[in-house]
Design a protein around this motif. Structure first.
Motif, PDB file in Angstrom:
ATOM      1  N   THR A   1      39.900  28.917  36.201  1.00 55.29           N
ATOM      2  CA  THR A   1      39.498  29.567  34.955  1.00 55.29           C
ATOM      3  C   THR A   1      40.710  30.358  34.478  1.00 55.29           C
ATOM      4  O   THR A   1      41.753  30.372  35.132  1.00 55.29           O
ATOM      5  N   ALA A   2      40.571  31.042  33.360  1.00 57.40           N
ATOM      6  CA  ALA A   2      41.662  31.891  32.884  1.00 57.40           C
ATOM      7  C   ALA A   2      41.984  32.979  33.910  1.00 57.40           C
ATOM      8  O   ALA A   2      43.124  33.420  34.034  1.00 57.40           O
ATOM      9  N   ASP A   3      40.988  33.391  34.686  1.00 54.96           N
ATOM     10  CA  ASP A   3      41.189  34.432  35.693  1.00 54.96           C
ATOM     11  C   ASP A   3      41.536  33.880  37.074  1.00 54.96           C
ATOM     12  O   ASP A   3      41.969  34.632  37.942  1.00 54.96           O
ATOM     13  N   HIS A   4      41.305  32.592  37.299  1.00 54.47           N
ATOM     14  CA  HIS A   4      41.580  31.965  38.590  1.00 54.47           C
ATOM     15  C   HIS A   4      42.568  30.828  38.379  1.00 54.47           C
ATOM     16  O   HIS A   4      42.172  29.717  38.048  1.00 54.47           O
ATOM     17  N   PRO A   5      43.857  31.067  38.574  1.00 56.05           N
ATOM     18  CA  PRO A   5      44.838  30.001  38.358  1.00 56.05           C
ATOM     19  C   PRO A   5      44.710  28.883  39.381  1.00 56.05           C
ATOM     20  O   PRO A   5      44.043  29.014  40.398  1.00 56.05           O
TER      21      PRO A   5
ATOM     22  N   ASN B   1      37.493  31.711  44.151  1.00 58.51           N
ATOM     23  CA  ASN B   1      37.226  32.847  43.268  1.00 58.51           C
ATOM     24  C   ASN B   1      38.446  33.748  43.089  1.00 58.51           C
ATOM     25  O   ASN B   1      38.337  34.967  43.060  1.00 58.51           O
ATOM     26  N   GLY B   2      39.612  33.126  43.007  1.00 57.44           N
ATOM     27  CA  GLY B   2      40.833  33.891  42.777  1.00 57.44           C
ATOM     28  C   GLY B   2      41.355  34.627  43.993  1.00 57.44           C
ATOM     29  O   GLY B   2      42.297  35.406  43.889  1.00 57.44           O
ATOM     30  N   LYS B   3      40.764  34.394  45.166  1.00 57.74           N
ATOM     31  CA  LYS B   3      41.213  35.064  46.403  1.00 57.74           C
ATOM     32  C   LYS B   3      42.015  34.060  47.218  1.00 57.74           C
ATOM     33  O   LYS B   3      41.458  33.138  47.807  1.00 57.74           O
TER      34      LYS B   3
END
Length: 92
Positions: A66-70, A28-30
């Motif tokens: 996603t666009a927010d999670h490279p 989740n982008g972390k």
């Protein structure tokens, strides 16, 4: 090493850039941060380039892209770009 089972093969070393390699759930982008300071990596890469030892750097990836999670940690990618520039500047 001479006489060892793999005598004659080129040396190679690999390591993981972050303190996590097999995430068992979506990140989740972390991202776990890189665990080695850039200056330490630059010195290490330069010494390995001088010795002509190839390196493999494992950078943790995520499948929840996603666009927010490279795909990879932006901080890790930034660190590796800086290391590459520093090493290439000295050896080219």
């Amino acid at each position: 090493m001479p006489g060892a089972p793999y005598a004659g093969l080129a040396p190679q070393y690999n390591f993981t850039l972050e303190d996590e390699w097999y995430p068992d759930k979506p990140m989740n982008g972390k991202w776990a941060p890189p665990i080695y300071p850039k200056e330490m990596l630059v010195d290490y890469f330069k010494s390995m380039a001088q010795a002509k030892w190839p390196l493999t750097i494992n950078i943790v990836i995520t499948q929840d892209v996603t666009a927010d999670h490279p795909f990879v940690n932006p901080a890790s990618l930034e660190e590796m770009v800086a290391v590459r520039k520093a090493v290439r500047a000295e050896f080219h």
